[in-house]
Structures are given as structure tokens and as C-alpha cells.
Design an enzyme around this catalytic site. Structure first.
Site, PDB file in Angstrom:
ATOM      1  N   PHE A 175      16.114   8.235   4.484  1.00 24.26           N
ATOM      2  CA  PHE A 175      17.009   9.278   3.977  1.00 24.26           C
ATOM      3  C   PHE A 175      16.660   9.570   2.523  1.00 24.26           C
ATOM      4  CE2 PHE A 175      21.007  11.192   2.588  1.00 24.26           C
ATOM      5  CZ  PHE A 175      21.241  12.067   3.637  1.00 24.26           C
ATOM      6  N   TYR A 198      21.962   2.148   3.346  1.00 24.27           N
ATOM      7  CA  TYR A 198      22.967   1.223   3.873  1.00 24.27           C
ATOM      8  C   TYR A 198      22.330   0.138   4.739  1.00 24.27           C
ATOM      9  CZ  TYR A 198      27.386  -0.312   5.934  1.00 24.27           C
ATOM     10  OH  TYR A 198      28.463  -1.055   6.329  1.00 24.27           O
ATOM     11  N   GLU A 199      21.232   0.471   5.406  1.00 20.15           N
ATOM     12  CA  GLU A 199      20.562  -0.460   6.314  1.00 20.15           C
ATOM     13  C   GLU A 199      19.585  -1.400   5.613  1.00 20.15           C
ATOM     14  OE1 GLU A 199      22.447   2.704   8.286  1.00 20.15           O
ATOM     15  OE2 GLU A 199      20.756   2.955   6.911  1.00 20.15           O
ATOM     16  N   THR A 243      17.371   5.998  -2.224  1.00 26.58           N
ATOM     17  CA  THR A 243      18.049   6.913  -3.140  1.00 26.58           C
ATOM     18  C   THR A 243      19.404   7.283  -2.564  1.00 26.58           C
ATOM     19  OG1 THR A 243      15.923   7.841  -3.817  1.00 26.58           O
ATOM     20  CG2 THR A 243      17.887   9.127  -4.343  1.00 26.58           C
ATOM     21  N   VAL A 244      20.444   7.082  -3.363  1.00 23.50           N
ATOM     22  CA  VAL A 244      21.794   7.483  -2.988  1.00 23.50           C
ATOM     23  C   VAL A 244      22.273   8.449  -4.070  1.00 23.50           C
ATOM     24  CG1 VAL A 244      24.113   6.718  -2.366  1.00 23.50           C
ATOM     25  CG2 VAL A 244      22.165   5.184  -1.987  1.00 23.50           C
ATOM     26  N   ILE A 245      22.551   9.685  -3.660  1.00 31.65           N
ATOM     27  CA  ILE A 245      22.954  10.725  -4.605  1.00 31.65           C
ATOM     28  C   ILE A 245      24.431  11.049  -4.377  1.00 31.65           C
ATOM     29  CG2 ILE A 245      22.536  13.094  -5.391  1.00 31.65           C
ATOM     30  CD1 ILE A 245      19.632  12.722  -4.301  1.00 31.65           C
ATOM     31  N   GLY A 258      30.351  15.020  -2.709  1.00 33.29           N
ATOM     32  CA  GLY A 258      31.745  15.363  -2.924  1.00 33.29           C
ATOM     33  C   GLY A 258      32.733  14.416  -2.276  1.00 33.29           C
ATOM     34  N   HIS A 265      31.656   8.632   0.088  1.00 32.81           N
ATOM     35  CA  HIS A 265      30.512   8.051   0.793  1.00 32.81           C
ATOM     36  C   HIS A 265      29.526   7.393  -0.173  1.00 32.81           C
ATOM     37  CE1 HIS A 265      26.694   8.326   3.200  1.00 32.81           C
ATOM     38  NE2 HIS A 265      27.506   7.739   4.057  1.00 32.81           N
ATOM     39  N   ARG A 318      13.701   9.729 -12.140  1.00 33.02           N
ATOM     40  CA  ARG A 318      13.495   8.287 -12.010  1.00 33.02           C
ATOM     41  C   ARG A 318      12.455   7.927 -10.947  1.00 33.02           C
ATOM     42  NH1 ARG A 318      17.940   9.647 -14.162  1.00 33.02           N
ATOM     43  NH2 ARG A 318      19.123   8.301 -15.562  1.00 33.02           N
TER      44      ARG A 318
END
Length: 157
Positions: free
Chosen positions: A22, A58-59, A81-83, A86, A89, A128
Site C-alpha cells: 500500500f 498494519y501487516e 508509508t501511512v499518510i 480524514g 484510521h 522522506r
């Protein structure tokens, strides 16, 4: 006085790089940086690097745990990467990835380097992943190698 400090050269280290699919357009840059750092700076042989892909950040902890339990690797580099969006989550995924990977390192007593970007927006992630803020994948890879060497020194002291 004895001072222990790891170096980043670890030509015999066996390293697993766990990468989330992802946000792959960002993560692939992190992976390129990590592999380049492992091979060019850390002198890790190509055959000692294993890349494992997960669906998302998450995995990462579960896969890292399985890799650590296999005892086939000296270190694990986790990339993703977690962005922020809204909804809440972001907090769930970023928090679980972070705490889960830390737990793997502590439970398995193996370096698990945290190369998961947790950013407010896509621009920060791009910065980054190889532009003006460096490449956090490369930094995580070098951290993993330094920890491998440091732990070896501690065990030998």
C-alpha cells in the site's frame, strides 16, 4: 573504559526487508534506498537480502515476527508509508505498526529497524523517500546493520 559502538559494515549479515505494498509508489523508493545502503555501504551480499511484501503497514509486525522466529536473519528492516487522512484510521495503523514492530524486536531479540513513514500528507512522504529529507529506507537499513554489529559486540564483551 570500554565503549561499544556498532559500525554499518556487515558483509555477512542476513537481512530481511519487509515492505508494504500500500502506497507502493513511495515504498518502492524506500526499498531502493534500503537495498542501495545495504549493498553499497553495508557491503551485504545480494544473496543475504530477502524482500518480503505485505499488503499494508498494519501487516508488517506479523510478518516480521515470523521472519524473526525463523532464526534465518540477523536483522529486519520494515518499510511502509501511512499518510494521515480524514479518519482515525491513520492512528490505528501507524500505532499498531510501530508498537508491533517494537514488540517483535524485544521479544525475538533481533534488530527490527523502523522505516515506516507516518506523515501528514503525500508531500512529506515524498520528501522522506529520497528527496530533500533524505531516504528513510536507507537510514533504517543502516540502523539495522549498526545494531547487528552492536549486539555482536555486547555478546562478545
Amino acid at each position: 573504559m570500554k565503549v561499544l559502538e556498532g559500525s554499518v559494515a556487515a558483509p555477512n549479515a542476513k537481512v530481511a526487508v519487509v515492505i508494504a505494498r500500500f502506497n507502493s509508489f513511495i515504498n518502492e523508493s524506500l526499498l531502493e534506498g534500503a537495498i542501495d545502503a545495504l549493498k553499497r555501504i553495508g557491503q551485504v551480499k545480494d544473496e543475504n537480502i530477502t524482500i518480503v511484501r505485505t499488503p499494508g503497514a498494519y501487516e508488517l509486525p506479523l510478518v516480521a515476527r515470523r521472519l524473526a522466529e525463523s532464526k534465518k536473519f540477523d536483522a529486519i528492516v520494515a518499510l511502509g508509508t501511512v499518510i494521515r487522512g480524514g479518519t482515525a484510521h491513520f492512528e490505528y495503523v501507524a500505532g499498531e505498526a510501530s508498537s508491533g514492530l517494537g514488540k517483535v524486536a524485544m521479544d525475538a531479540e533481533i534488530p527490527v529497524a523502523f522505516g515506516v513513514l507516518t506523515t501528514e500528507n503525500i508531500e512529506q512522504a515524498i520528501e522522506r523517500a529520497g528527496t530533500k529529507a533524505g531516504n528513510k529506507g536507507a537510514e533504517a537499513a543502516l540502523t539495522a546493520l549498526e545494531m547487528v554489529n552492536l549486539i555482536q559486540q555486547i555478546d562478545a564483551a
